[in-house]
Design a protein around this motif. Structure first.
Motif, PDB file in Angstrom:
ATOM      1  N   GLU A  59     -58.865 -94.565  -9.321  1.00  0.00           N
ATOM      2  CA  GLU A  59     -57.518 -94.013  -9.204  1.00  0.00           C
ATOM      3  C   GLU A  59     -57.250 -93.112 -10.400  1.00  0.00           C
ATOM      4  OE1 GLU A  59     -55.025 -97.484  -9.157  1.00  0.00           O
ATOM      5  OE2 GLU A  59     -54.960 -97.468  -6.984  1.00  0.00           O
ATOM      6  N   SER A  60     -56.372 -92.125 -10.194  1.00  0.00           N
ATOM      7  CA  SER A  60     -56.024 -91.216 -11.277  1.00  0.00           C
ATOM      8  C   SER A  60     -54.559 -90.817 -11.175  1.00  0.00           C
ATOM      9  CB  SER A  60     -56.896 -89.968 -11.224  1.00  0.00           C
ATOM     10  OG  SER A  60     -56.589 -89.099 -12.278  1.00  0.00           O
ATOM     11  N   ASP A  61     -53.957 -90.572 -12.320  1.00  0.00           N
ATOM     12  CA  ASP A  61     -52.623 -89.999 -12.383  1.00  0.00           C
ATOM     13  C   ASP A  61     -52.764 -88.534 -11.964  1.00  0.00           C
ATOM     14  OD1 ASP A  61     -50.276 -88.716 -13.202  1.00  0.00           O
ATOM     15  OD2 ASP A  61     -50.068 -89.982 -14.973  1.00  0.00           O
ATOM     16  N   PRO A  62     -52.007 -88.067 -10.967  1.00  0.00           N
ATOM     17  CA  PRO A  62     -52.161 -86.679 -10.511  1.00  0.00           C
ATOM     18  C   PRO A  62     -51.882 -85.645 -11.603  1.00  0.00           C
ATOM     19  CG  PRO A  62     -50.254 -87.712  -9.483  1.00  0.00           C
ATOM     20  CD  PRO A  62     -50.985 -88.779 -10.217  1.00  0.00           C
ATOM     21  N   ALA A  63     -51.075 -85.994 -12.576  1.00  0.00           N
ATOM     22  CA  ALA A  63     -50.797 -85.059 -13.673  1.00  0.00           C
ATOM     23  C   ALA A  63     -52.026 -84.849 -14.559  1.00  0.00           C
ATOM     24  CB  ALA A  63     -49.644 -85.573 -14.512  1.00  0.00           C
ATOM     25  N   ASP A  64     -52.980 -85.781 -14.514  1.00  0.00           N
ATOM     26  CA  ASP A  64     -54.199 -85.664 -15.316  1.00  0.00           C
ATOM     27  C   ASP A  64     -55.302 -84.885 -14.609  1.00  0.00           C
ATOM     28  OD1 ASP A  64     -52.991 -87.157 -17.297  1.00  0.00           O
ATOM     29  OD2 ASP A  64     -53.902 -89.047 -16.647  1.00  0.00           O
ATOM     30  N   LEU A  65     -55.102 -84.544 -13.348  1.00  0.00           N
ATOM     31  CA  LEU A  65     -56.112 -83.817 -12.578  1.00  0.00           C
ATOM     32  C   LEU A  65     -55.890 -82.317 -12.708  1.00  0.00           C
ATOM     33  CD1 LEU A  65     -56.066 -85.962  -9.320  1.00  0.00           C
ATOM     34  CD2 LEU A  65     -57.817 -85.966 -11.110  1.00  0.00           C
ATOM     35  N   PRO A  66     -56.957 -81.522 -12.532  1.00  0.00           N
ATOM     36  CA  PRO A  66     -56.777 -80.069 -12.560  1.00  0.00           C
ATOM     37  C   PRO A  66     -55.974 -79.598 -11.352  1.00  0.00           C
ATOM     38  CG  PRO A  66     -59.046 -80.632 -11.979  1.00  0.00           C
ATOM     39  CD  PRO A  66     -58.349 -81.911 -12.302  1.00  0.00           C
ATOM     40  N   GLU A  67     -55.505 -78.374 -11.416  1.00  0.00           N
ATOM     41  CA  GLU A  67     -54.738 -77.787 -10.325  1.00  0.00           C
ATOM     42  C   GLU A  67     -55.566 -77.773  -9.042  1.00  0.00           C
ATOM     43  OE1 GLU A  67     -53.213 -73.944 -11.308  1.00  0.00           O
ATOM     44  OE2 GLU A  67     -52.595 -74.604 -13.289  1.00  0.00           O
TER      45      GLU A  67
END
Length: 60
Positions: free
Chosen positions: A18-26
């Motif tokens: 799982e990942s925080d979407p704010a930590d993913l690239p555009e």
């Protein structure tokens, strides 16, 4: 309020996390699997259409 998290799965090694979407690239940008180093567009790692919608809403 609960922070959104997105389910990810590597298309190559099938590792899931799982990942925080704010930590993913555009959306459309390249992303790398931290388990096998495969690199693809981030959308190929997001497991669900709901996850894609959440991710896109963080990068508007």
């Amino acid at each position: 309020m609960r922070e959104p998290w997105i389910d990810l799965e590597c298309p190559s090694c099938h590792e899931q996390w799982e990942s925080d979407p704010a930590d993913l690239p555009e959306p459309g940008k390249e992303f790398g699997c931290e388990h096998c180093d495969d690199r693809r567009p981030v959308s190929e790692f997001v497991k669900t259409s709901e996850g894609l919608e959440i991710h896109e809403s963080f990068h508007v």
